[in-house]
Design a protein around this motif. Structure first.
Motif, PDB file in Angstrom:
ATOM      1  N   VAL A 273      48.390  34.957  45.462  1.00 22.56           N
ATOM      2  CA  VAL A 273      47.462  34.205  46.161  1.00 22.56           C
ATOM      3  C   VAL A 273      47.980  32.604  44.881  1.00 22.56           C
ATOM      4  O   VAL A 273      48.162  33.066  44.066  1.00 22.56           O
ATOM      5  CB  VAL A 273      45.896  34.906  45.207  1.00 22.56           C
ATOM      6  N   HIS A 274      47.610  31.510  44.952  1.00 19.36           N
ATOM      7  CA  HIS A 274      47.981  30.499  45.065  1.00 19.36           C
ATOM      8  C   HIS A 274      46.308  30.003  44.347  1.00 19.36           C
ATOM      9  O   HIS A 274      45.767  29.396  45.194  1.00 19.36           O
ATOM     10  CB  HIS A 274      48.445  29.650  45.624  1.00 19.36           C
ATOM     11  N   ILE A 275      46.159  29.598  42.862  1.00 22.00           N
ATOM     12  CA  ILE A 275      45.258  28.997  42.454  1.00 22.00           C
ATOM     13  C   ILE A 275      46.129  27.650  41.966  1.00 22.00           C
ATOM     14  O   ILE A 275      45.941  27.394  40.953  1.00 22.00           O
ATOM     15  CB  ILE A 275      44.142  29.972  41.640  1.00 22.00           C
ATOM     16  N   GLU A 276      44.712  26.349  42.162  1.00 17.27           N
ATOM     17  CA  GLU A 276      44.120  25.153  41.923  1.00 17.27           C
ATOM     18  C   GLU A 276      44.138  25.429  40.462  1.00 17.27           C
ATOM     19  O   GLU A 276      43.257  25.544  40.352  1.00 17.27           O
ATOM     20  CB  GLU A 276      44.677  24.669  42.134  1.00 17.27           C
ATOM     21  N   GLY A 277      44.796  24.039  39.346  1.00 13.56           N
ATOM     22  CA  GLY A 277      44.667  24.234  37.843  1.00 13.56           C
ATOM     23  C   GLY A 277      42.812  23.685  37.735  1.00 13.56           C
ATOM     24  O   GLY A 277      42.377  24.343  37.292  1.00 13.56           O
ATOM     25  N   TYR A 278      42.670  22.714  39.129  1.00  8.00           N
ATOM     26  CA  TYR A 278      41.061  22.263  39.397  1.00  8.00           C
ATOM     27  C   TYR A 278      39.972  23.788  38.762  1.00  8.00           C
ATOM     28  O   TYR A 278      38.616  23.021  38.837  1.00  8.00           O
ATOM     29  CB  TYR A 278      41.449  21.293  40.171  1.00  8.00           C
ATOM     30  N   LEU A 279      40.163  24.253  39.264  1.00  7.05           N
ATOM     31  CA  LEU A 279      39.073  24.956  39.197  1.00  7.05           C
ATOM     32  C   LEU A 279      39.274  26.014  37.854  1.00  7.05           C
ATOM     33  O   LEU A 279      37.822  26.506  37.699  1.00  7.05           O
ATOM     34  CB  LEU A 279      39.807  26.524  40.110  1.00  7.05           C
ATOM     35  N   LEU A 280      40.290  25.082  36.784  1.00  5.28           N
ATOM     36  CA  LEU A 280      39.769  25.649  35.645  1.00  5.28           C
ATOM     37  C   LEU A 280      38.506  24.808  35.133  1.00  5.28           C
ATOM     38  O   LEU A 280      38.297  25.360  34.059  1.00  5.28           O
ATOM     39  CB  LEU A 280      40.451  25.323  34.383  1.00  5.28           C
ATOM     40  N   PHE A 281      37.771  24.200  35.114  1.00  3.74           N
ATOM     41  CA  PHE A 281      36.629  23.845  35.496  1.00  3.74           C
ATOM     42  C   PHE A 281      35.285  24.077  35.170  1.00  3.74           C
ATOM     43  O   PHE A 281      34.125  24.172  35.196  1.00  3.74           O
ATOM     44  CB  PHE A 281      36.092  21.458  35.760  1.00  3.74           C
ATOM     45  N   ASN A 282      35.575  25.286  36.296  1.00  3.58           N
ATOM     46  CA  ASN A 282      34.019  26.334  36.648  1.00  3.58           C
ATOM     47  C   ASN A 282      34.695  27.166  35.913  1.00  3.58           C
ATOM     48  O   ASN A 282      35.859  28.539  36.828  1.00  3.58           O
ATOM     49  CB  ASN A 282      34.180  26.247  37.855  1.00  3.58           C
ATOM     50  N   LYS A 283      34.770  27.469  34.313  1.00  4.29           N
ATOM     51  CA  LYS A 283      35.340  29.057  34.665  1.00  4.29           C
ATOM     52  C   LYS A 283      35.000  30.130  35.009  1.00  4.29           C
ATOM     53  O   LYS A 283      35.412  31.435  35.128  1.00  4.29           O
ATOM     54  CB  LYS A 283      35.313  29.383  32.563  1.00  4.29           C
ATOM     55  N   GLU A 284      33.913  30.455  35.349  1.00  4.22           N
ATOM     56  CA  GLU A 284      33.438  31.584  36.309  1.00  4.22           C
ATOM     57  C   GLU A 284      33.939  31.895  37.295  1.00  4.22           C
ATOM     58  O   GLU A 284      33.870  32.583  38.044  1.00  4.22           O
ATOM     59  CB  GLU A 284      31.507  32.047  35.982  1.00  4.22           C
ATOM     60  N   LEU A 285      34.358  31.128  38.173  1.00  2.00           N
ATOM     61  CA  LEU A 285      34.528  30.626  40.109  1.00  2.00           C
ATOM     62  C   LEU A 285      36.215  31.309  39.521  1.00  2.00           C
ATOM     63  O   LEU A 285      36.650  31.606  40.061  1.00  2.00           O
ATOM     64  CB  LEU A 285      34.515  29.721  40.435  1.00  2.00           C
ATOM     65  N   MET A 286      36.769  30.603  38.325  1.00  2.00           N
ATOM     66  CA  MET A 286      38.084  30.898  38.536  1.00  2.00           C
ATOM     67  C   MET A 286      38.407  32.626  37.598  1.00  2.00           C
ATOM     68  O   MET A 286      39.225  33.122  38.388  1.00  2.00           O
ATOM     69  CB  MET A 286      38.788  30.215  37.103  1.00  2.00           C
ATOM     70  N   LEU A 287      37.201  33.389  37.164  1.00  2.00           N
ATOM     71  CA  LEU A 287      37.359  34.559  36.620  1.00  2.00           C
ATOM     72  C   LEU A 287      37.169  35.345  37.839  1.00  2.00           C
ATOM     73  O   LEU A 287      37.761  36.499  38.383  1.00  2.00           O
ATOM     74  CB  LEU A 287      36.581  34.792  35.620  1.00  2.00           C
ATOM     75  N   ALA A 288      36.124  35.341  38.766  1.00  2.00           N
ATOM     76  CA  ALA A 288      35.418  35.956  39.732  1.00  2.00           C
ATOM     77  C   ALA A 288      37.321  35.809  41.165  1.00  2.00           C
ATOM     78  O   ALA A 288      37.517  37.182  41.470  1.00  2.00           O
ATOM     79  CB  ALA A 288      34.487  35.398  40.435  1.00  2.00           C
ATOM     80  N   ALA A 289      37.675  35.255  41.233  1.00  4.55           N
ATOM     81  CA  ALA A 289      38.838  34.773  41.914  1.00  4.55           C
ATOM     82  C   ALA A 289      40.316  35.429  40.878  1.00  4.55           C
ATOM     83  O   ALA A 289      40.962  35.790  41.374  1.00  4.55           O
ATOM     84  CB  ALA A 289      39.540  33.207  42.245  1.00  4.55           C
ATOM     85  N   LEU A 290      40.828  35.229  39.989  1.00  2.00           N
ATOM     86  CA  LEU A 290      41.679  36.170  38.864  1.00  2.00           C
ATOM     87  C   LEU A 290      41.602  37.273  39.647  1.00  2.00           C
ATOM     88  O   LEU A 290      42.041  37.808  39.795  1.00  2.00           O
ATOM     89  CB  LEU A 290      41.514  35.578  37.972  1.00  2.00           C
ATOM     90  N   LYS A 291      40.318  37.892  39.252  1.00  3.20           N
ATOM     91  CA  LYS A 291      39.548  39.111  39.338  1.00  3.20           C
ATOM     92  C   LYS A 291      39.980  39.653  40.847  1.00  3.20           C
ATOM     93  O   LYS A 291      40.266  40.997  40.924  1.00  3.20           O
ATOM     94  CB  LYS A 291      38.366  39.683  38.860  1.00  3.20           C
ATOM     95  N   ALA A 292      39.558  39.215  41.683  1.00  2.00           N
ATOM     96  CA  ALA A 292      39.493  39.302  42.688  1.00  2.00           C
ATOM     97  C   ALA A 292      40.981  39.682  43.368  1.00  2.00           C
ATOM     98  O   ALA A 292      40.569  40.452  44.254  1.00  2.00           O
ATOM     99  CB  ALA A 292      38.444  39.013  43.958  1.00  2.00           C
ATOM    100  N   ALA A 293      41.809  39.078  43.456  1.00  2.00           N
ATOM    101  CA  ALA A 293      43.164  38.394  44.578  1.00  2.00           C
ATOM    102  C   ALA A 293      44.065  40.229  43.372  1.00  2.00           C
ATOM    103  O   ALA A 293      44.296  40.552  43.888  1.00  2.00           O
ATOM    104  CB  ALA A 293      43.826  37.795  43.415  1.00  2.00           C
ATOM    105  N   LYS A 294      43.769  40.155  41.626  1.00  2.00           N
ATOM    106  CA  LYS A 294      44.472  41.293  41.197  1.00  2.00           C
ATOM    107  C   LYS A 294      43.778  42.429  41.364  1.00  2.00           C
ATOM    108  O   LYS A 294      44.530  43.617  42.416  1.00  2.00           O
ATOM    109  CB  LYS A 294      43.712  41.371  39.631  1.00  2.00           C
ATOM    110  N   GLN A 295      42.609  42.186  41.860  1.00  2.00           N
ATOM    111  CA  GLN A 295      42.109  43.984  42.964  1.00  2.00           C
ATOM    112  C   GLN A 295      42.645  44.187  44.275  1.00  2.00           C
ATOM    113  O   GLN A 295      42.640  44.818  44.741  1.00  2.00           O
ATOM    114  CB  GLN A 295      40.519  43.628  42.973  1.00  2.00           C
ATOM    115  N   ALA A 296      42.593  42.819  45.039  1.00  2.00           N
ATOM    116  CA  ALA A 296      43.269  42.790  46.375  1.00  2.00           C
ATOM    117  C   ALA A 296      45.317  42.919  46.006  1.00  2.00           C
ATOM    118  O   ALA A 296      45.412  42.921  47.399  1.00  2.00           O
ATOM    119  CB  ALA A 296      43.641  41.546  47.381  1.00  2.00           C
TER     120      ALA A 296
END
Length: 328
Positions: free
Chosen positions: A157-180
């Protein structure tokens, strides 16, 4: 490098669903409108329209967004690709989705009634691009929409750094990617992003990131080191694989206390650096997913980055893709 399950071959990218508007102007124009040379600034649609009206050059329109550029590159290389993001309605949204499909990318798009986001990229004679961004519908993506189903079958899963401005969304993506069960790749995106989110980046890299990608300015902002060797060493402490992109000087990859220098591929003068880092990531991640060595993957990335600099915008020419595939 990594032994991926044959059922997990997808490279999925998550980020802003944006349309790129490209114009050619000089440094005086940048100063007049208050753009950050080589950086990114958030603006509204009125500011973008006003800036275009002051430009001397005619704008061209192409699909954009950092992670999207990377995933389109993966699709063009023949990899299994998916893009996750939120687009708006109307002509721009239709253009965006149709372009994903045309480039062998599976769209996983949430929809909004708002306008599709856009980026005005101002390209100066030195081939640098400075960006003015209106996120539009892409900013409306919510953490609740990001589940492990978004990343089903994903090896990376490749995440662009611009998502860092939305911390809650970034954390949701990180957690979901790890769960997958996917590896997570993070591109730091821009030195302006790093400067504003450094503490948060420190936290998530330690816990979630497997592949960390940065250019010289981003690495310096994150690590505090200008020296290339010190910078890549510091990055390597944060992820299993660290990448330092050095522009015309090539790149450096660190893994398991070893450092691999990737020489630049090609010698032509760049026309436009838009998408250079994004397409570097395309080649590198594609190589990893195919089981190529770090060196081979880096060489593919370098060649992709070179070829996209020979055209305006983030779309490599057909001739360029033929050269890359012949190299592979």
């Amino acid at each position: 490098m990594f032994n991926f399950n044959k059922d997990k071959q997808i490279i999925a990218g998550i980020g802003s669903a944006l349309v790129d508007i490209l114009i050619n102007e000089d440094d005086d124009f940048l100063n007049k409108i208050g753009a950050v040379k080589g950086g990114m600034k958030y603006v509204d649609t009125q500011f973008i329209d006003q800036t275009i009206s002051q430009a001397c050059s005619k704008p061209s329109i192409v699909p954009g967004g950092s992670a999207c550029n990377t995933i389109i590159g993966v699709g063009r290389l023949g990899g299994k690709a998916r893009f996750i993001g939120k687009s708006g309605s109307g002509e721009m949204a239709d253009f965006f989705q149709a372009n994903l499909i045309k480039n062998n990318v599976e769209p996983f798009l949430f929809k909004s009634d708002s306008q599709t986001g856009r980026v005005l990229s101002i390209i100066t004679p030195d081939a640098q691009r400075s960006m003015l961004t209106y996120l539009g519908a892409s900013a409306e993506a919510t953490p609740g929409e990001i589940t492990k189903d978004c990343f089903k079958g994903a090896a990376i899963v490749h995440i662009e750094g611009y998502l860092l401005f939305n911390k809650e969304l970034m954390l949701a993506a990180l957690k979901a990617a790890k769960q997958a069960g996917a590896l997570i790749s993070l591109d730091l995106a821009s030195f302006t992003v790093v400067e504003e989110a450094k503490e948060f980046i420190e936290k998530i890299t330690d816990e979630y990131i497997d592949i960390l990608i940065a250019n010289e300015d981003e690495a310096s902002a994150f690590t505090g080191f200008i020296d290339e060797q010190k910078a890549i060493s510091a990055l390597s402490e944060k992820a299993e694989i660290a990448v330092l992109k050095l522009g015309a000087k090539g790149s450096c990859i660190a893994h398991d206390n070893k450092f691999i220098k990737i020489e630049p591929q090609g010698s032509g003068y760049p026309v436009d650096t838009t998408g250079a880092g994004d397409l570097w990531a395309s080649g590198f991640l594609f190589g990893l997913a195919q089981g190529f060595s770090l060196e081979k993957s880096g060489q593919i990335g370098s060649l992709c980055g070179y070829e996209v600099c020979q055209v305006i915008g983030a779309e490599i020419s057909e001739q360029g893709w033929q050269k890359i595939k012949a190299f592979i």
